[in-house]
Design an enzyme around this catalytic site. Structure first.
Site, PDB file in Angstrom:
ATOM      1  N   ARG A  30       0.792  -1.220   0.000  1.00 29.13           N
ATOM      2  CA  ARG A  30       0.000   0.000   0.000  1.00 29.13           C
ATOM      3  C   ARG A  30       0.830   1.278   0.000  1.00 29.13           C
ATOM      4  NH1 ARG A  30      -5.416  -0.448   3.787  1.00 29.13           N
ATOM      5  NH2 ARG A  30      -6.191  -2.432   3.039  1.00 29.13           N
ATOM      6  N   HIS A  76      -7.601  -4.412  -7.743  1.00 32.10           N
ATOM      7  CA  HIS A  76      -7.421  -3.726  -6.453  1.00 32.10           C
ATOM      8  C   HIS A  76      -8.687  -3.866  -5.600  1.00 32.10           C
ATOM      9  CE1 HIS A  76      -4.931  -1.036  -4.063  1.00 32.10           C
ATOM     10  NE2 HIS A  76      -6.004  -0.287  -3.792  1.00 32.10           N
ATOM     11  N   TYR A 120     -18.329  12.401 -13.419  1.00 35.58           N
ATOM     12  CA  TYR A 120     -18.240  13.620 -14.229  1.00 35.58           C
ATOM     13  C   TYR A 120     -16.914  13.740 -14.973  1.00 35.58           C
ATOM     14  CZ  TYR A 120     -22.264  15.100 -11.456  1.00 35.58           C
ATOM     15  OH  TYR A 120     -23.496  15.176 -10.865  1.00 35.58           O
TER      16      TYR A 120
END
Length: 951
Positions: A30, A76, A120
């Site tokens: 990570r 993931h 968006y």
């Protein structure tokens, strides 16, 4: 554990083991980047998923929600917000030094605004990301199973770009953290190439040698890194892997009206929130901890950052700026921790170790790629050998296949008779009939030779580690050429005894460099980043060109005399509308520009600014009256109605003035006849203009020499040179003498002085601007009526005027190179030369005046440049039509300044201009002209012949 059975465990041991598993998961999977490609697992998975989706740099954008879903579903198994935030950071130009994701939409801002919802925004891979993924399908890296063992994902990317140092990384793991600053790609590439070239002596390379290339961090938001005397922050960090650097915002001071000042902040330290900074400054001002601030606003736009801090009249700008650095994030400390994963384990790396890990990774990628290509090439060569056997025995093989009962039998017979492999036999059976044509057979033979050469080259590469290192260096130089840019963060090392508070503004920190400032006919203003001038010809030719220093002050003057002053170093390098960078309004387009040293005391005490208008008004003002960089406009001179400012020059009290008009008249008088006046004054009359006439050129000349020449250019593209001594010196406000007896319909467009090989830009009404040398026109007498063609003017077109570069040294007498064709590179186009003065010669020239002059004159020596000064002339047609207003303007001028001359001769102007240019008479007047130049052919050289044929 079986159902119904209970197993006793040690809770301490279980907690320790579980915590260690969790800690290692966070560290490896990570928070920390891999030292080879500089990517965390989530970043690597995002790039690979986009690559797998086909989102190349030249493809269409895809919704971010679709990309995030692809990453979550395949690679993931974590929250969608983590993936989207990581992808958004890869698309932020204020976070990444080299963008890896090309985003479309709102991906956040330096104000701390979050990205828009993923439904968006849209994204695709950038060109740099494609190079990080380059050759991933050639077995260059290892692949591992994904979380559900249904797919495979790369454990590392090929990384043709040294991403770990270029884009840096930040992350907090368990018990450790990484903080790697971004660096300049060009500097890192140079260091890598240096190590590859000295691989045999790698142990002898130390940090100081690498720091000759990698100067220090280079943040995407710019800023200034300050190292105090004895502070080895950067060198310590590069040597040990840990250190810290002090980063401060870039700011400069501007003067305002009534003695006020303001602080302009244009760059912030890396990862500083602009909105939070402004709130912090406002809070300190409200609480009374920061006195002297009257207004605070954010004027940032697409052109760049601009935080304006206006101060009260009695405030000390330097003291307030020191307090801002001390009390706000305008100055911060960036911790450097070069921690990354090496072979799956976290390691603290020095600069040398980080570069070495990357080089070893690239060499592995090159080796595995070569092995893959070699295997493919051998397989192809094997097939081509079968084709050649088939082409050699074409008739027999066709007969063999025809007589075979089935494909299997045909394959076996081919393999047995011609000793072919099964792959070769299948290839022959699948060969198309068109491959039997003679041309196709030739192609097969050529391809076989090429494949054999490739096999030989790849085998040689794999046997030679030196060749692999040379190839790695070559590829690194290509990456540098494709993506490297100029350093954004300036590094300043304070000398012994200097305190950090002594360095305040960007002008104090900025090295003094010669640059070029120009504006095109559309009002787009910009400057160069180095001592290289723009092209003087073409559609985008500069309307005016100024040679200056980054420490100089640029003055922009509009036609009405209103002017603005701004620091040269604040000008953008990309073309920007002039009204965006100076207080002049959009309808107050500058007609002239000039630059002066920021310390005007560096100029001689008697230096004055000399202005000339098209209506023949001149004025002289002390240079010390000009303001410094300011947010307010000022009046350079008062311009009467119907008149317009045309030219600005410098005088030293020992010069003469030469004016020329559109109808071919010229006057030469001593500058002492014009007394120094204030900036708001209108000036005095310099020449009596005839009906419909106007000034088209003004030059300051040295009255002690007669060796100079004047270049006269007509609206028809013809020009001639006349010696200065041919213009008699007389008193101011006379009619002058005839400089050129022009044919009917032709007007004088402009004049210039300088060396014979000096360059000027000629502006035309319709065609693109052209550049020309002054000596393209022959040296003639004033009485000569015919000129030489220096620019071809098509029917319906005309010359508007000419411009040449403005530079202080042309007036102060400093020794420096003029803009000539000798120091301009040849671009292959005659008379259209892009000017580039040799850097070595420029440096030498800049040093000589400094050594000779007194300390106060050093800035003047450094700002010396091209040896010519003229202004962009306006449109003669427009000025001629407005010349009818001259009488009114003259009356108004006479009322305000009685000592000026009488405007009576201009009274009948309105009745005449319309009839002044009768078109039908022009050919008749020009018909007998060839007889005149025939006698003057030697002076006109070759152009005279062209003129005769044209007539």
């Amino acid at each position: 554990m079986e159902l119904g059975l209970v197993r006793k465990i040690d809770i301490d041991h279980e907690m320790q083991q579980s915590y260690l598993d969790y800690a290692m998961s966070v560290i490896v999977s990570r928070a920390l980047p891999d030292a080879r490609d500089g990517l965390k697992p989530v970043q690597r998975r995002i790039l690979y998923a986009m690559y797998d989706m086909g989102l190349r740099a030249d493809s269409s954008y895809k919704k971010s929600a679709r990309i995030v879903g692809e990453v979550l579903g395949k690679y993931h198994p974590h929250g969608d917000s983590a993936v989207y935030d990581a992808m958004a950071r890869l698309a932020q130009d204020f976070s990444m030094r080299t963008l890896l994701v090309d985003g479309q939409g709102n991906f956040g801002s330096i104000d701390g605004d979050p990205p828009a919802a993923m439904r968006y925004t849209e994204a695709r891979l950038s060109h740099a990301a494609l190079d990080i993924l380059l050759d991933i399908n050639k077995n260059t890296v290892d692949f591992a199973a994904n979380f559900d063992d249904t797919l495979t994902e790369p454990t590392v990317l090929p990384a043709a770009i040294p991403n770990l140092l270029v884009n840096g990384a930040t992350g907090i793991a368990v018990g450790m953290a990484t903080s790697i600053p971004p660096h300049n790609l060009g500097e890192v590439s140079d260091a890598l190439v240096y190590m590859l070239q000295h691989w045999e002596k790698l142990d002898d390379i130390d940090v100081s040698q690498l720091m000759r290339f990698v100067k220090g961090p280079d943040f995407p938001t710019g800023g200034v890194i300050i190292e105090s005397h004895g502070d080895q922050g950067i060198e310590t960090a590069y040597g040990t892997g840990r250190g810290k650097v002090t980063v401060q915002a870039r700011a400069h001071l501007e003067e305002m009206e009534r003695g006020k000042s303001r602080i302009i902040v244009t760059e912030l330290p890396y990862q500083t929130n602009k909105s939070s900074l402004i709130e912090r400054i406002a809070e300190l001002a409200r609480d009374g901890q920061l006195e002297g601030i009257s207004d605070l606003r954010d004027e940032s736009d697409r052109q760049g950052m601009r935080i304006v801090i206006e101060l009260t009249k009695n405030a000390d700008p330097e003291a307030i700026l020191r307090d801002l650095y001390k009390r706000t994030p305008m100055q911060s400390t960036f911790s450097i921790i070069l921690l990354a994963l090496v072979d799956g384990e976290p390691r603290m790396l020095s600069l040398k170790q980080a570069l070495r890990v990357y080089i070893e990774h690239r060499l592995t990628v090159i080796r595995r790629r070569a092995e893959y290509d070699l295997e493919k090439a051998k397989a192809r060569a094997h097939i081509l050998e079968g084709y050649l056997v088939a082409l050699k025995n074409l008739d027999e093989i066709i007969d063999l296949i025809k007589k075979s009962p089935d494909v299997e039998t045909a394959r076996e017979r081919l393999m047995k008779r011609y000793k072919l492999s099964e792959l070769q036999a299948n290839a022959i059976l699948e060969m198309q009939l068109r491959r039997l044509a003679a041309l196709e057979r030739k192609k097969i033979e050529t391809e076989y030779k090429e494949v054999l050469a490739l096999i030989k080259e790849l085998e040689s590469l794999l046997k030679s580690p030196a060749k692999m290192r040379a190839l790695a260096a070559e590829e690194m130089l290509k990456i540098k050429a494709a993506y490297a840019d100029k350093r954004r963060t300036q590094i300043v090392s304070l000398a012994g005894g200097k305190e950090m508070k002594a360095l305040l503004t960007s002008s104090d920190l900025l090295p003094q460099e010669n640059v070029w400032v120009w504006m095109d006919k559309n009002g787009m203003l910009s400057r160069t980043s180095e001592d290289k001038s723009p092209r003087l010809s073409g559609v985008d030719a500069p309307a005016f060109l100024v040679r200056s220093s980054t420490h100089d002050t640029l003055y922009l003057a509009a036609a009405n005399g209103k002017s603005a002053a701004l620091a040269v170093h604040t000008l953008p390098e990309s073309p920007t509308p002039f009204n965006k960078v100076c207080p002049l309004k959009a309808d107050e387009k500058p007609v002239y520009a000039f630059a002066l040293p920021a310390q005007k005391s560096a100029l001689p005490e008697e230096t004055c600014v000399f202005t000339t208008t098209r209506g023949g008004m001149v004025k002289k003002s002390a240079v010390g009256e000009l303001p410094g960089p300011s947010s307010q406009t000022f009046w350079l001179c008062k311009v009467n109605d119907g008149d317009a400012l045309g030219w600005v020059a410098l005088t030293d009290g020992k010069r003469e003035i030469l004016l020329a008009t559109a109808l071919g008249m010229a006057i030469r008088f001593d500058e002492d006849e014009v007394r120094p006046m204030g900036l708001i004054a209108a000036g005095v009359n310099a020449i009596k203009l005839g009906v419909g006439d106007e000034v088209v050129g003004a030059e300051v000349i040295n009255g002690k020499t007669d060796a100079a020449e004047v270049f006269l250019l007509g609206s028809d593209g013809r020009a001639k040179r006349v010696a200065i001594k041919d213009f008699p010196s007389q008193g101011r406000y006379g009619r002058g003498v005839i400089a050129w007896d022009l044919p009917l319909g032709v007007k004088l467009a402009g004049i210039a002085t300088g060396k014979p090989n000096s360059m000027v830009t000629i502006h035309l009404l319709k065609a693109a601007a052209k550049s020309s040398r002054l000596d393209e026109a022959g040296l003639k007498k004033r009485a000569a009526t015919r000129g030489d063609v220096v620019v071809e003017v098509k029917p319906g077109d005309s010359v508007l005027g000419l411009t040449s570069a403005w530079w202080v040294g042309r007036f102060t007498g400093a020794k420096s190179e003029a803009l000539t064709s000798d120091n301009a590179p040849d671009d292959g186009q005659p008379r259209q030369l892009s000017l580039l003065a040799p850097v070595k010669e420029k440096k030498t020239v800049a040093k000589k005046p400094t050594a000779k002059a007194a300390p106060a004159k050093k800035p003047a020596a450094k700002t010396t440049t091209p040896k010519k000064a003229s202004a962009a002339t306006g449109k003669p047609a427009a000025k001629t039509s407005t010349s009818s207003k001259t009488p009114a303007a003259a009356k108004k001028t006479a009322a305000s300044t009685p000592a000026r001359g009488k405007p009576a001769p201009k009274t009948p102007a309105p009745k005449t201009p319309a009839g002044k240019t009768p078109a039908p008479k022009t050919p008749a007047k020009k018909t007998p002209a060839p007889k005149t130049p025939a006698a003057k052919t030697p002076a006109a050289k070759k152009p005279a012949g062209k003129t005769t044929s044209k007539k």
